[in-house]
Every structure is written in C-alpha cells, then in structure tokens.
Write a protein that holds these residues in place. Structure first.
Motif, PDB file in Angstrom:
ATOM      1  N   VAL A  76      25.580  -3.597   1.385  1.00  0.00           N
ATOM      2  CA  VAL A  76      26.529  -3.554   0.274  1.00  0.00           C
ATOM      3  C   VAL A  76      27.070  -4.945  -0.034  1.00  0.00           C
ATOM      4  O   VAL A  76      27.250  -5.322  -1.196  1.00  0.00           O
ATOM      5  CB  VAL A  76      27.687  -2.591   0.593  1.00  0.00           C
ATOM      6  N   ALA A  77      27.348  -5.731   1.008  1.00  0.00           N
ATOM      7  CA  ALA A  77      27.859  -7.095   0.848  1.00  0.00           C
ATOM      8  C   ALA A  77      26.991  -8.036   1.683  1.00  0.00           C
ATOM      9  O   ALA A  77      27.363  -8.434   2.785  1.00  0.00           O
ATOM     10  CB  ALA A  77      29.314  -7.165   1.297  1.00  0.00           C
ATOM     11  N   PRO A  78      25.814  -8.409   1.179  1.00  0.00           N
ATOM     12  CA  PRO A  78      24.869  -9.207   1.968  1.00  0.00           C
ATOM     13  C   PRO A  78      25.313 -10.655   2.137  1.00  0.00           C
ATOM     14  O   PRO A  78      26.140 -11.163   1.383  1.00  0.00           O
ATOM     15  CB  PRO A  78      23.579  -9.119   1.153  1.00  0.00           C
ATOM     16  N   ILE A  79      24.734 -11.278   3.146  1.00  0.00           N
ATOM     17  CA  ILE A  79      24.972 -12.696   3.408  1.00  0.00           C
ATOM     18  C   ILE A  79      23.629 -13.400   3.504  1.00  0.00           C
ATOM     19  O   ILE A  79      22.741 -12.967   4.248  1.00  0.00           O
ATOM     20  CB  ILE A  79      25.755 -12.911   4.716  1.00  0.00           C
ATOM     21  N   SER A  80      23.466 -14.470   2.768  1.00  0.00           N
ATOM     22  CA  SER A  80      22.269 -15.305   2.899  1.00  0.00           C
ATOM     23  C   SER A  80      22.684 -16.651   3.480  1.00  0.00           C
ATOM     24  O   SER A  80      23.648 -17.263   3.010  1.00  0.00           O
ATOM     25  CB  SER A  80      21.560 -15.484   1.553  1.00  0.00           C
ATOM     26  N   ILE A  81      21.979 -17.066   4.511  1.00  0.00           N
ATOM     27  CA  ILE A  81      22.310 -18.291   5.235  1.00  0.00           C
ATOM     28  C   ILE A  81      21.287 -19.365   4.922  1.00  0.00           C
ATOM     29  O   ILE A  81      20.094 -19.198   5.203  1.00  0.00           O
ATOM     30  CB  ILE A  81      22.342 -18.046   6.756  1.00  0.00           C
ATOM     31  N   HIS A  82      21.739 -20.444   4.328  1.00  0.00           N
ATOM     32  CA  HIS A  82      20.914 -21.631   4.184  1.00  0.00           C
ATOM     33  C   HIS A  82      21.271 -22.533   5.369  1.00  0.00           C
ATOM     34  O   HIS A  82      22.272 -23.248   5.332  1.00  0.00           O
ATOM     35  CB  HIS A  82      21.182 -22.338   2.858  1.00  0.00           C
ATOM     36  N   ALA A  83      20.468 -22.442   6.425  1.00  0.00           N
ATOM     37  CA  ALA A  83      20.730 -23.228   7.638  1.00  0.00           C
ATOM     38  C   ALA A  83      20.007 -24.563   7.538  1.00  0.00           C
ATOM     39  O   ALA A  83      18.816 -24.610   7.234  1.00  0.00           O
ATOM     40  CB  ALA A  83      20.263 -22.461   8.877  1.00  0.00           C
ATOM     41  N   ILE A  84      20.738 -25.631   7.790  1.00  0.00           N
ATOM     42  CA  ILE A  84      20.150 -26.966   7.667  1.00  0.00           C
ATOM     43  C   ILE A  84      20.326 -27.738   8.968  1.00  0.00           C
ATOM     44  O   ILE A  84      21.445 -27.866   9.478  1.00  0.00           O
ATOM     45  CB  ILE A  84      20.766 -27.738   6.472  1.00  0.00           C
ATOM     46  N   HIS A  85      19.202 -28.179   9.531  1.00  0.00           N
ATOM     47  CA  HIS A  85      19.238 -29.011  10.728  1.00  0.00           C
ATOM     48  C   HIS A  85      19.337 -30.462  10.297  1.00  0.00           C
ATOM     49  O   HIS A  85      18.440 -30.996   9.632  1.00  0.00           O
ATOM     50  CB  HIS A  85      17.980 -28.804  11.582  1.00  0.00           C
ATOM     51  N   LEU A  89      18.758 -40.609  10.703  1.00  0.00           N
ATOM     52  CA  LEU A  89      17.657 -41.525  10.412  1.00  0.00           C
ATOM     53  C   LEU A  89      18.184 -42.939  10.469  1.00  0.00           C
ATOM     54  O   LEU A  89      19.112 -43.296   9.740  1.00  0.00           O
ATOM     55  CB  LEU A  89      17.065 -41.230   9.030  1.00  0.00           C
ATOM     56  N   ALA A  90      17.619 -43.758  11.335  1.00  0.00           N
ATOM     57  CA  ALA A  90      18.043 -45.153  11.455  1.00  0.00           C
ATOM     58  C   ALA A  90      17.371 -45.997  10.384  1.00  0.00           C
ATOM     59  O   ALA A  90      16.308 -45.663   9.866  1.00  0.00           O
ATOM     60  CB  ALA A  90      17.709 -45.684  12.834  1.00  0.00           C
ATOM     61  N   GLY A  91      18.023 -47.121  10.060  1.00  0.00           N
ATOM     62  CA  GLY A  91      17.432 -48.048   9.104  1.00  0.00           C
ATOM     63  C   GLY A  91      17.691 -47.649   7.670  1.00  0.00           C
ATOM     64  O   GLY A  91      18.554 -46.828   7.368  1.00  0.00           O
ATOM     65  N   ARG A  92      16.902 -48.186   6.764  1.00  0.00           N
ATOM     66  CA  ARG A  92      17.112 -47.978   5.337  1.00  0.00           C
ATOM     67  C   ARG A  92      16.038 -47.102   4.710  1.00  0.00           C
ATOM     68  O   ARG A  92      15.838 -47.121   3.507  1.00  0.00           O
ATOM     69  CB  ARG A  92      17.153 -49.332   4.617  1.00  0.00           C
ATOM     70  N   SER A  93      15.300 -46.355   5.511  1.00  0.00           N
ATOM     71  CA  SER A  93      14.273 -45.476   4.973  1.00  0.00           C
ATOM     72  C   SER A  93      14.908 -44.396   4.111  1.00  0.00           C
ATOM     73  O   SER A  93      16.073 -44.043   4.274  1.00  0.00           O
ATOM     74  CB  SER A  93      13.480 -44.840   6.113  1.00  0.00           C
ATOM     75  N   ALA A  94      14.109 -43.850   3.197  1.00  0.00           N
ATOM     76  CA  ALA A  94      14.619 -42.817   2.297  1.00  0.00           C
ATOM     77  C   ALA A  94      14.875 -41.524   3.050  1.00  0.00           C
ATOM     78  O   ALA A  94      14.167 -41.185   4.004  1.00  0.00           O
ATOM     79  CB  ALA A  94      13.617 -42.583   1.167  1.00  0.00           C
ATOM     80  N   SER A  95      15.880 -40.787   2.613  1.00  0.00           N
ATOM     81  CA  SER A  95      16.203 -39.508   3.227  1.00  0.00           C
ATOM     82  C   SER A  95      15.111 -38.483   2.918  1.00  0.00           C
ATOM     83  O   SER A  95      14.382 -38.595   1.935  1.00  0.00           O
ATOM     84  CB  SER A  95      17.541 -38.994   2.706  1.00  0.00           C
ATOM     85  N   LEU A  96      15.048 -37.468   3.775  1.00  0.00           N
ATOM     86  CA  LEU A  96      14.064 -36.407   3.603  1.00  0.00           C
ATOM     87  C   LEU A  96      14.767 -35.063   3.734  1.00  0.00           C
ATOM     88  O   LEU A  96      15.409 -34.781   4.752  1.00  0.00           O
ATOM     89  CB  LEU A  96      12.960 -36.530   4.660  1.00  0.00           C
ATOM     90  N   LEU A  97      14.672 -34.235   2.712  1.00  0.00           N
ATOM     91  CA  LEU A  97      15.253 -32.898   2.721  1.00  0.00           C
ATOM     92  C   LEU A  97      14.188 -31.924   2.258  1.00  0.00           C
ATOM     93  O   LEU A  97      13.698 -32.019   1.143  1.00  0.00           O
ATOM     94  CB  LEU A  97      16.469 -32.827   1.793  1.00  0.00           C
ATOM     95  N   LEU A  98      13.812 -30.994   3.133  1.00  0.00           N
ATOM     96  CA  LEU A  98      12.742 -30.077   2.793  1.00  0.00           C
ATOM     97  C   LEU A  98      12.908 -28.756   3.524  1.00  0.00           C
ATOM     98  O   LEU A  98      13.552 -28.693   4.579  1.00  0.00           O
ATOM     99  CB  LEU A  98      11.379 -30.683   3.138  1.00  0.00           C
ATOM    100  N   PRO A  99      12.330 -27.675   2.983  1.00  0.00           N
ATOM    101  CA  PRO A  99      12.395 -26.390   3.676  1.00  0.00           C
ATOM    102  C   PRO A  99      11.631 -26.467   4.991  1.00  0.00           C
ATOM    103  O   PRO A  99      10.616 -27.159   5.102  1.00  0.00           O
ATOM    104  CB  PRO A  99      11.718 -25.420   2.701  1.00  0.00           C
ATOM    105  N   TYR A 100      12.131 -25.736   5.982  1.00  0.00           N
ATOM    106  CA  TYR A 100      11.451 -25.664   7.277  1.00  0.00           C
ATOM    107  C   TYR A 100      10.389 -24.579   7.214  1.00  0.00           C
ATOM    108  O   TYR A 100      10.639 -23.468   6.746  1.00  0.00           O
ATOM    109  CB  TYR A 100      12.462 -25.342   8.384  1.00  0.00           C
ATOM    110  N   THR A 101       9.188 -24.924   7.671  1.00  0.00           N
ATOM    111  CA  THR A 101       8.083 -23.974   7.693  1.00  0.00           C
ATOM    112  C   THR A 101       7.818 -23.540   9.117  1.00  0.00           C
ATOM    113  O   THR A 101       7.591 -24.383  10.002  1.00  0.00           O
ATOM    114  CB  THR A 101       6.801 -24.598   7.104  1.00  0.00           C
ATOM    115  N   ARG A 102       7.856 -22.244   9.331  1.00  0.00           N
ATOM    116  CA  ARG A 102       7.621 -21.716  10.664  1.00  0.00           C
ATOM    117  C   ARG A 102       6.186 -21.978  11.091  1.00  0.00           C
ATOM    118  O   ARG A 102       5.254 -21.915  10.296  1.00  0.00           O
ATOM    119  CB  ARG A 102       7.901 -20.210  10.665  1.00  0.00           C
TER     120      ARG A 102
END
Length: 395
Positions: A76-85, A89-102
């Motif tokens: 009736v009142a669902p919860i969806s969790i967007h869990a982010i690990h 990251l050291a240095g000046r490299s670009a950040s990376l954000l992507l879905p986790y694949t099992r």
C-alpha cells in the motif's frame, strides 16, 4: 612600453571584473534545485517513498537496512531504495557514477569486492521482503570527497528522491565509544544538507542493528519517538515517524516540548498545530501513536526530559532546525559541536550526554530563493510550505 602597461592593466581590470560578475551570476548549486515538493510531509500516505541511502563502507549497511525495515514498506505504501556506494577518488580524475550490475554468480555467493558485499546485503533484504513493497536500485559513485555531494544531489534530483540518508561521520565502537571522526565525510554531509534537492536525514548509529530492535517474525515491536519543538524540520521528522506508524505493529511516541508562555499565533506555530492535530486524532483512535506534552522553560528542562525517556525507545527522530533564537534552547547552543546535527541532534549524539539510542536528524527540503513556486505553496524563511492540500502529492 607605456602602451604595453596600459594593455596589461586593462586586461587585469576586465578579467577581475568578469570574474566577480561570473561569481554573482553563475550559481552551480542552482542545478540541484527541485521544482517539485520533495519532502515526506507532502507525500500522500499511499505514495511511494523514494529514498537515497548513502553508504561509505560495510559498517554503514546494517544500520541503514534496520532503519529501512522500521520504515515499514508495504504494497500500500511502498519504498524504493536507491542505494549508493560512495568510494573516494584521489587526484583530479573525473568522477564516475553508474548503476551497479550484479555478477553472474548468485547474489549470496562470496565476493572479493566490498561493493559486492554491501549490495549483497541489500539484495538479501529485497528478497526477504519482495512481497511487501521493498525494492533496491544500487549505484556506485567513485568521486573525490570535495565533489561527492554533487553526484549525490544529482542522483537524488534525477530519481525524484524524497529523502537522502547519510551516515554520521563518527562510528560506534564495540566498547560503546565513538571512533575518530572522518572530516571528509563530515564535509560531504554538510554539502548535501546545503544543496540537496529534497529532505535529508543524518543517521547517528548508536547500535541500530536488527537483532537489538526487532525481526519480522519475533513478535518484537520497534518503538521510535519524535522529539518535537516546532518548525519545518520537526514537521518532516514527524511525517517520517507517522509513516512508520502506518504499520499497526509500530508504536510511535511524539513528545512535544513547549514553553509555558509560548505563543501559537505565528505562521510556523499554526502549521505545527495543524500537523499535531493529526497525531492527537490517531492517539484518540486507539492506535499505537502516543502524544505527550512537556512544559519546559530552558535547556536544563529539555535535558531532564530527554534523559528520562530516551532509553525507552529504539530510535529517536528530531528535526535539525535552527533553534538558536528559541528561549527553550537557553544554555544548549553553547555546547553544540556538530552544526550539521543541530542543537538537539548534537546533544543526542554525544557520548557525554549518555545517550545510547540511535538518532535520525531530519532536515526538510529547502528551496533556493528566487525560483517560482506553485500557487498553493509559499515561502517561510528558507522553507516551502503547503497552503492547501494538493491532490497530486508528487509530480
């Protein structure tokens, strides 16, 4: 030579002026502004609660999962969790954000990756409660601490999240003491609180583990409590508590602190009363929601009540709130050590205070001034408030 000097000075003057103009006109935080209400208070009772749970390491997993179980997802009142690990990251490299694949191996198989370990626990929780409106959407963020909040806020905005949960930057040790603080995580939390497009909750873990609180089959009942002083953040904490209390097995206690001479004539006070009326009605209806008022004159009175009753509960919820001007807080603001928790949250998190109950410090969605608001909404300070019911409740 004189011409060269004039050219150099002109370049410096124009460049300096342009830099100041860019600073005034360009505000990168504006890209995190949500043009819809993203707060639990404004979510319909049967609406899907979308949460972004931030995990820095395996130590954070158990407390977050236990908190989510107390939140009581249902069909009736669902919860969806967007869990982010979140991984630094050291240095000046670009950040990376992507879905986790099992991986192709079963989710409960041994894994050499800390990310795998973290999400295995979430997948197990999802499988255990697959029929009760609980879903997991995992992500991995590899980013420098200095810009990590940008990835968190971007994901929250893109996924239309209502609540971001971040872990406090100090962990509880086995002996009951806190580990050394991690300033980088504290800085991330502070930036998320500042720029978030939705509500934010800082989880202070004082041993919030499933075995100590309840299981779905043991017959034990979670017993959260809301400490209510007034204002948008406290209303958001109360809305979250009421959401938990939708399940009849959850017993919620709302403790309202009032000064004997407090006025109820202001806009904030009227909004508080409107929401507390629902609490009183639920209590009169024989539900597991208990409402009590405590008349206190100063910080000493607040401390006395909290010390007396806190140990009875499994989780405390309190608004972050800027309470420095409140007469009730006299004597407390001087000792505040962590501004991201607010005065009361800071006190509850302190081992010197003697508290051993996990605390969720809640900040309601803030709005950047100057943006247009829907007709049924208005600004009170930095907060958006609902002037009348909106049948939409979401988008």
């Amino acid at each position: 030579m004189q011409l060269f000097t004039v050219v150099v000075l002109t370049i410096v003057a124009v460049g300096g002026g342009s830099a100041q103009l860019i600073k005034r006109v360009y505000r990168p935080e504006d890209r995190f502004v949500a043009y819809k209400r993203r707060a639990v208070q404004f979510l319909k009772r049967d609406g899907e609660l979308r949460i972004l749970a931030c995990i820095h390491g395996e130590d954070h997993v158990n407390a977050v999962l236990t908190l989510l179980e107390i939140a009581r997802p249902s069909t009736v009142a669902p919860i969806s969790i967007h869990a982010i690990h979140l991984k630094p990251l050291a240095g000046r490299s670009a950040s990376l954000l992507l879905p986790y694949t099992r991986h192709s191996t079963p989710y409960d198989a041994p894994s050499s990756s800390d990310t795998d370990h973290i999400f295995n626990a979430f997948f197990q929780a999802e499988q255990q409660h697959h029929s009760s409106g609980f879903s997991i959407l995992p992500y991995v963020c590899i980013s420098p601490y200095a810009t990590m909040h940008e990835d968190i806020c971007t994901l929250a905005l893109d996924k239309k999240v209502f609540l971001i949960i971040v872990p406090f930057h100090k962990q509880l040790n086995i002996d009951g003491s806190f580990s050394s603080p991690i300033p980088a995580i504290q800085a991330v939390n502070s930036s998320v609180l500042r720029f978030s497009p939705c509500s934010v909750a800082v989880l202070v873990n004082h041993g919030l583990v499933k075995e100590n609180i309840m299981t779905f089959h043991s017959g034990a009942h979670p017993s959260p409590a809301v400490y209510f002083f007034g204002g948008p953040d406290d209303r958001e904490a109360l809305a979250l508590g009421l959401r938990m209390a939708e399940d009849p097995s959850v017993g919620l206690t709302v403790v309202r602190f009032r000064h004997p001479e407090a006025s109820l004539d202001g806009t904030e006070e009227r909004l508080d009363e409107r929401m507390l009326e629902e609490v009183r009605m639920r209590g009169d209806g024989g539900s597991r929601v208990v409402y009590r008022e405590e008349m206190v004159r100063d910080g000493e009175g607040i401390v006395g009540v909290i010390k007396e009753v806190s140990g009875r509960f499994s989780l405390l919820l309190v608004g972050r709130g800027d309470r420095k001007e409140m007469s009730l807080m006299c004597g407390l603001s001087t000792w505040s050590e962590y501004p991201e928790l607010g005065i009361v949250g800071d006190m509850l998190a302190s081992t010197d205070f003697g508290g051993r109950v996990s605390t969720l410090v809640v900040q309601q969605q803030r709005w950047v001034a100057g943006n247009g608001l829907p007709e049924n909404m208005s600004m009170v300070g930095k907060h958006v408030v609902l002037l009348e019911e909106d049948e939409d409740g979401d988008d």
